[in-house]
Design a protein around this motif. Structure first.
Motif, PDB file in Angstrom:
ATOM      1  N   GLY A  38     -35.690 -23.568 -13.917  1.00 35.41           N
ATOM      2  CA  GLY A  38     -34.374 -24.174 -13.767  1.00 35.41           C
ATOM      3  C   GLY A  38     -33.320 -23.226 -14.314  1.00 35.41           C
ATOM      4  O   GLY A  38     -33.456 -22.706 -15.419  1.00 35.41           O
ATOM      5  N   CYS A  39     -32.286 -22.981 -13.516  1.00 36.16           N
ATOM      6  CA  CYS A  39     -31.188 -22.126 -13.971  1.00 36.16           C
ATOM      7  C   CYS A  39     -30.013 -23.053 -14.283  1.00 36.16           C
ATOM      8  O   CYS A  39     -29.553 -23.791 -13.414  1.00 36.16           O
ATOM      9  N   ILE A  40     -29.555 -23.026 -15.531  1.00 36.36           N
ATOM     10  CA  ILE A  40     -28.541 -24.007 -15.924  1.00 36.36           C
ATOM     11  C   ILE A  40     -27.243 -23.350 -16.394  1.00 36.36           C
ATOM     12  O   ILE A  40     -27.214 -22.200 -16.816  1.00 36.36           O
ATOM     13  N   SER A  41     -26.171 -24.125 -16.340  1.00 36.69           N
ATOM     14  CA  SER A  41     -24.836 -23.657 -16.717  1.00 36.69           C
ATOM     15  C   SER A  41     -24.527 -24.051 -18.154  1.00 36.69           C
ATOM     16  O   SER A  41     -25.064 -25.036 -18.675  1.00 36.69           O
ATOM     17  N   ILE A  88     -36.839 -22.307 -18.272  1.00 38.36           N
ATOM     18  CA  ILE A  88     -35.385 -22.483 -18.156  1.00 38.36           C
ATOM     19  C   ILE A  88     -34.694 -21.153 -18.405  1.00 38.36           C
ATOM     20  O   ILE A  88     -35.039 -20.434 -19.347  1.00 38.36           O
ATOM     21  N   VAL A  89     -33.742 -20.836 -17.562  1.00 35.16           N
ATOM     22  CA  VAL A  89     -32.897 -19.676 -17.832  1.00 35.16           C
ATOM     23  C   VAL A  89     -31.446 -20.129 -17.952  1.00 35.16           C
ATOM     24  O   VAL A  89     -30.960 -20.892 -17.125  1.00 35.16           O
ATOM     25  N   LEU A  90     -30.808 -19.697 -19.025  1.00 38.84           N
ATOM     26  CA  LEU A  90     -29.379 -19.985 -19.181  1.00 38.84           C
ATOM     27  C   LEU A  90     -28.638 -18.847 -18.499  1.00 38.84           C
ATOM     28  O   LEU A  90     -28.141 -17.918 -19.123  1.00 38.84           O
ATOM     29  N   MET A  91     -28.646 -18.917 -17.166  1.00 40.43           N
ATOM     30  CA  MET A  91     -28.050 -17.852 -16.352  1.00 40.43           C
ATOM     31  C   MET A  91     -27.136 -18.425 -15.278  1.00 40.43           C
ATOM     32  O   MET A  91     -26.828 -17.766 -14.297  1.00 40.43           O
ATOM     33  N   GLY A  92     -26.748 -19.682 -15.453  1.00 36.24           N
ATOM     34  CA  GLY A  92     -25.850 -20.290 -14.484  1.00 36.24           C
ATOM     35  C   GLY A  92     -24.408 -19.952 -14.822  1.00 36.24           C
ATOM     36  O   GLY A  92     -24.120 -18.854 -15.301  1.00 36.24           O
ATOM     37  N   MET A  93     -23.517 -20.902 -14.613  1.00 32.78           N
ATOM     38  CA  MET A  93     -22.104 -20.626 -14.879  1.00 32.78           C
ATOM     39  C   MET A  93     -21.838 -20.549 -16.371  1.00 32.78           C
ATOM     40  O   MET A  93     -22.359 -21.359 -17.147  1.00 32.78           O
ATOM     41  N   GLY A  94     -21.010 -19.583 -16.759  1.00 31.17           N
ATOM     42  CA  GLY A  94     -20.561 -19.520 -18.144  1.00 31.17           C
ATOM     43  C   GLY A  94     -21.305 -18.522 -19.009  1.00 31.17           C
ATOM     44  O   GLY A  94     -22.345 -17.991 -18.627  1.00 31.17           O
ATOM     45  N   GLU A  95     -20.722 -18.263 -20.187  1.00 32.49           N
ATOM     46  CA  GLU A  95     -21.340 -17.369 -21.167  1.00 32.49           C
ATOM     47  C   GLU A  95     -21.876 -18.249 -22.300  1.00 32.49           C
ATOM     48  O   GLU A  95     -21.100 -18.792 -23.106  1.00 32.49           O
ATOM     49  N   PRO A  96     -23.197 -18.397 -22.380  1.00 29.99           N
ATOM     50  CA  PRO A  96     -23.771 -19.335 -23.358  1.00 29.99           C
ATOM     51  C   PRO A  96     -23.357 -19.059 -24.808  1.00 29.99           C
ATOM     52  O   PRO A  96     -23.178 -19.998 -25.575  1.00 29.99           O
ATOM     53  N   LEU A  97     -23.173 -17.796 -25.158  1.00 34.27           N
ATOM     54  CA  LEU A  97     -22.846 -17.509 -26.563  1.00 34.27           C
ATOM     55  C   LEU A  97     -21.386 -17.819 -26.896  1.00 34.27           C
ATOM     56  O   LEU A  97     -20.991 -17.767 -28.054  1.00 34.27           O
ATOM     57  N   LEU A  98     -20.593 -18.160 -25.890  1.00 32.88           N
ATOM     58  CA  LEU A  98     -19.225 -18.619 -26.174  1.00 32.88           C
ATOM     59  C   LEU A  98     -19.157 -20.143 -26.223  1.00 32.88           C
ATOM     60  O   LEU A  98     -18.078 -20.730 -26.325  1.00 32.88           O
ATOM     61  N   ASN A  99     -20.300 -20.775 -26.101  1.00 33.82           N
ATOM     62  CA  ASN A  99     -20.389 -22.230 -26.316  1.00 33.82           C
ATOM     63  C   ASN A  99     -21.554 -22.451 -27.271  1.00 33.82           C
ATOM     64  O   ASN A  99     -22.472 -23.228 -27.016  1.00 33.82           O
ATOM     65  N   TYR A 100     -21.507 -21.687 -28.350  1.00 34.43           N
ATOM     66  CA  TYR A 100     -22.662 -21.546 -29.227  1.00 34.43           C
ATOM     67  C   TYR A 100     -23.245 -22.859 -29.777  1.00 34.43           C
ATOM     68  O   TYR A 100     -24.426 -23.148 -29.572  1.00 34.43           O
ATOM     69  N   PRO A 101     -22.434 -23.684 -30.483  1.00 33.63           N
ATOM     70  CA  PRO A 101     -23.046 -24.866 -31.126  1.00 33.63           C
ATOM     71  C   PRO A 101     -23.703 -25.808 -30.121  1.00 33.63           C
ATOM     72  O   PRO A 101     -24.807 -26.309 -30.377  1.00 33.63           O
ATOM     73  N   ASN A 102     -23.064 -26.032 -28.997  1.00 32.83           N
ATOM     74  CA  ASN A 102     -23.629 -26.965 -28.021  1.00 32.83           C
ATOM     75  C   ASN A 102     -24.886 -26.407 -27.361  1.00 32.83           C
ATOM     76  O   ASN A 102     -25.843 -27.142 -27.092  1.00 32.83           O
TER      77      ASN A 102
END
Ligand code: SAH
Length: 346
Positions: A103-106, A156-170
């Protein structure tokens, strides 16, 4: 005002139940309904008494994501358009293969970075996704995976929309929920977070000790070239990123996947390859050559196969690990860098 129950951790839920005079294990049951079984309402929680369900209904609401519609690619990849409570839309992708269902998620609505070759970067960053919105993508992809392949989601890959490390806590909280035995119980080794490279946040993530894998979107090991195609990266010199990646490796013992697209006239020369080889000699890593998915910009044309093979040959000659990731779901704009809300209802 009723509160979003999914903002509560398991222990917060347990203390709430204590104040209600309810048994602690009830909190766990509710938690499992929310995070394991994807319940969209308290009425679905069939192992709770009617009066408890009513009490919960008075105090809380649940606002899950719902799939607006999905498109299925010739290769089996499924792209979902998801409605958020505030009218925004995001995308998630299911990539079934014989061995695994990924699953590729945003992580954000849109993206604040400006990679010139990426469709998502053309959208404004509207907001961060909440923990619940991130976990929900996983829960709904898992359901979809079982429905279409008869098997659960495995990676799971966090490779969808957005930069995951700029939404760090969530993002971190979502990973904790996804891996928790009271949630989906997925092994952290099956989760890969992909970042464009924010050194401080990579170090913070290393300290977090989540046991997930890290991928870094390098695309060029030559600073000026990288800064040209990923303008935001002037703020994050490659030297600092290298330090952060080494820190990651020291802390976690987990090698880093380097994501790399080869474009015609941008990074397809021997000099580019040599720079990558030098980078890999310092950073414990493996290179993943990603096929470029066009977003219609004439400046970005995939390199000829021969140039890509030059990369493979030279990396292998230097005993470095390299693989080529063939694109999936290109026909429905579900491939890397193609998530942009460019969709039509069928
Ligand atoms: N923001 C994160 C995760 C999202 S992008 C990151 O940058 O890593 C996931 C991967 O797809 C990144 O390596 C990104 O550089 C790459 N990518 C972006 N646009 C692409 C495109 N059009 N074709 C192929 N890969 C692309």
């Amino acid at each position: 005002m009723r509160k979003d129950i999914r903002l509560l951790s398991l222990s917060q839920l347990e203390s709430h139940f204590e104040t209600l005079g309810e048994k602690k294990f009830r909190a766990k049951q509710v938690y499992q309904w929310l995070w394991q079984k994807n319940a969209h309402g308290f009425s679905e929680m069939s192992n709770l008494s009617l009066s408890l369900r009513e009490k919960l209904e008075e105090a809380f609401h649940i606002s899950p994501l719902n799939v607006d519609f999905y498109q299925r690619s010739e290769d089996g990849t499924i792209k979902n358009i998801l409605n958020l409570f505030d009218g925004n839309k995001i995308e998630s992708v299911l990539i079934p293969t014989p061995k695994r269902n990924t699953g590729c998620i945003s992580s954000q609505v849109g993206c604040s970075l400006d990679c010139l070759f990426c469709a998502t970067a053309k959208l404004k960053r509207m907001r961060n996704l909440s923990t619940g919105e991130i976990v929900d993508q996983v829960v709904s992809l898992d359901k979809q995976s079982r429905q279409f392949t008869g098997k659960p989601l495995t990676n799971i890959v966090l490779m969808g929309m957005g930069e995951p490390l700029l939404n760090y806590p969530n993002v971190v909280e979502a990973i904790e929920k996804i891996t928790s035995p009271s949630g989906l119980g997925l092994s952290p080794r099956r989760i890969t977070l992909s970042t464009s490279g924010i050194p401080k946040m990579i170090e913070k993530l290393a300290d977090q000790n989540l046991r997930i894998k890290l991928a870094f979107s390098l695309h060029s090991a030559i600073e000026v070239t990288r800064n040209k195609i990923m303008p935001f990266s002037v703020k994050f010199p490659l030297e600092e990123i290298k330090e952060a990646l080494l820190y990651w490796y020291q802390k976690t013992g987990s090698i880093i996947t380097l994501e790399y697209v080869v474009w015609k006239g941008i990074n397809d020369t021997e000099k580019d390859i040599d720079a990558l080889v030098d980078f890999c000699k310092i950073i414990p890593s493996k290179v993943n050559l990603i096929q470029y998915n066009s977003i219609g910009d004439p400046d970005f044309i995939p390199a000829e196969e021969e140039k890509i093979q030059n990369y493979v040959k030279k990396l292998e000659r230097n005993n470095l690990t390299v693989s080529i990731r063939r694109s999936r779901g290109q026909d429905i704009d579900a491939a890397c860098g193609q998530l942009s809300g460019k969709t039509q209802k069928e």
